[in-house]
Design a protein around this motif. Structure first.
Motif, mmCIF file in Angstrom:
data_model
loop_
_atom_site.group_PDB
_atom_site.id
_atom_site.type_symbol
_atom_site.label_atom_id
_atom_site.label_comp_id
_atom_site.label_asym_id
_atom_site.label_seq_id
_atom_site.Cartn_x
_atom_site.Cartn_y
_atom_site.Cartn_z
ATOM 1 N N SER A 55 -8.324 48.808 2.604
ATOM 2 C CA SER A 55 -8.584 49.005 1.176
ATOM 3 C C SER A 55 -7.479 49.813 0.504
ATOM 4 O O SER A 55 -7.263 49.679 -0.695
ATOM 5 C CB SER A 55 -9.937 49.671 0.955
ATOM 6 O OG SER A 55 -9.976 50.930 1.580
ATOM 7 N N LYS A 56 -6.743 50.617 1.278
ATOM 8 C CA LYS A 56 -5.619 51.353 0.689
ATOM 9 C C LYS A 56 -4.586 50.393 0.099
ATOM 10 O O LYS A 56 -3.982 50.668 -0.927
ATOM 11 C CB LYS A 56 -4.930 52.242 1.726
ATOM 12 C CG LYS A 56 -5.677 53.482 2.076
ATOM 13 C CD LYS A 56 -4.871 54.315 3.056
ATOM 14 C CE LYS A 56 -5.629 55.552 3.462
ATOM 15 N NZ LYS A 56 -4.868 56.364 4.416
ATOM 16 N N SER A 58 -5.297 47.055 -0.762
ATOM 17 C CA SER A 58 -5.893 46.222 -1.809
ATOM 18 C C SER A 58 -6.170 47.017 -3.079
ATOM 19 O O SER A 58 -6.201 46.443 -4.163
ATOM 20 C CB SER A 58 -7.182 45.567 -1.318
ATOM 21 O OG SER A 58 -8.175 46.537 -1.026
ATOM 22 N N ASP A 59 -6.355 48.321 -2.959
ATOM 23 C CA ASP A 59 -6.607 49.160 -4.138
ATOM 24 C C ASP A 59 -5.334 49.632 -4.825
ATOM 25 O O ASP A 59 -5.391 50.218 -5.895
ATOM 26 C CB ASP A 59 -7.438 50.389 -3.751
ATOM 27 C CG ASP A 59 -8.849 50.034 -3.324
ATOM 28 O OD1 ASP A 59 -9.299 48.909 -3.642
ATOM 29 O OD2 ASP A 59 -9.493 50.864 -2.667
#
Length: 93
Positions: A55-56, A58-59
Motif C-alpha cells: 500500500s505504500k 499504491s498510496d
C-alpha cells in the motif's frame, strides 16, 4: 505501440525487465516459477500493489502517473515481495 508510432517514438527495451512505455512490464522470479507482469493503467497498478500488500506504493500519488521515474524503487519492492510465494499462489490471491 500505435501511440508511440504516432509521436515518432521508438519502442525500445530500457534494460533487463524494463520495456517502454509500461512500468513495470517484465518477468519476475517467484519462490517457485516466474510471473509475467504488465501494468499499464492506474487501476492495474493499484490492484497489483494491493495483491502484494504494498500500500505504500499504491498510496504514493507520484507513482500512479509517473512510475517510470521510480522504476528502481518499484522493481526492488515487487521483486522482494514476489519471491515470498510461488507463482501459482500469487495468482490464487
Amino acid at each position: 505501440m500505435c501511440e508511440a508510432f504516432a509521436r515518432g517514438d521508438v519502442m525500445r527495451r530500457l534494460g533487463i525487465n524494463r520495456f517502454w512505455p509500461s512500468v513495470p512490464a517484465g518477468i519476475y522470479e517467484t519462490k517457485k516459477g516466474w510471473l509475467g507482469v504488465t501494468l499499464q493503467t492506474p487501476a492495474q497498478w493499484l490492484a497489483f500493489c494491493e495483491m502484494l500488500g504494498l500500500s505504500k506504493l499504491s498510496d504514493d500519488p507520484v507513482l500512479i502517473p509517473r512510475r517510470r521515474s521510480s522504476v528502481d524503487k518499484i522493481d526492488r519492492q515487487f521483486a522482494a515481495r514476489l519471491k515470498t510465494r510461488a507463482a501459482q499462489d500469487q495468482l490464487a490471491g
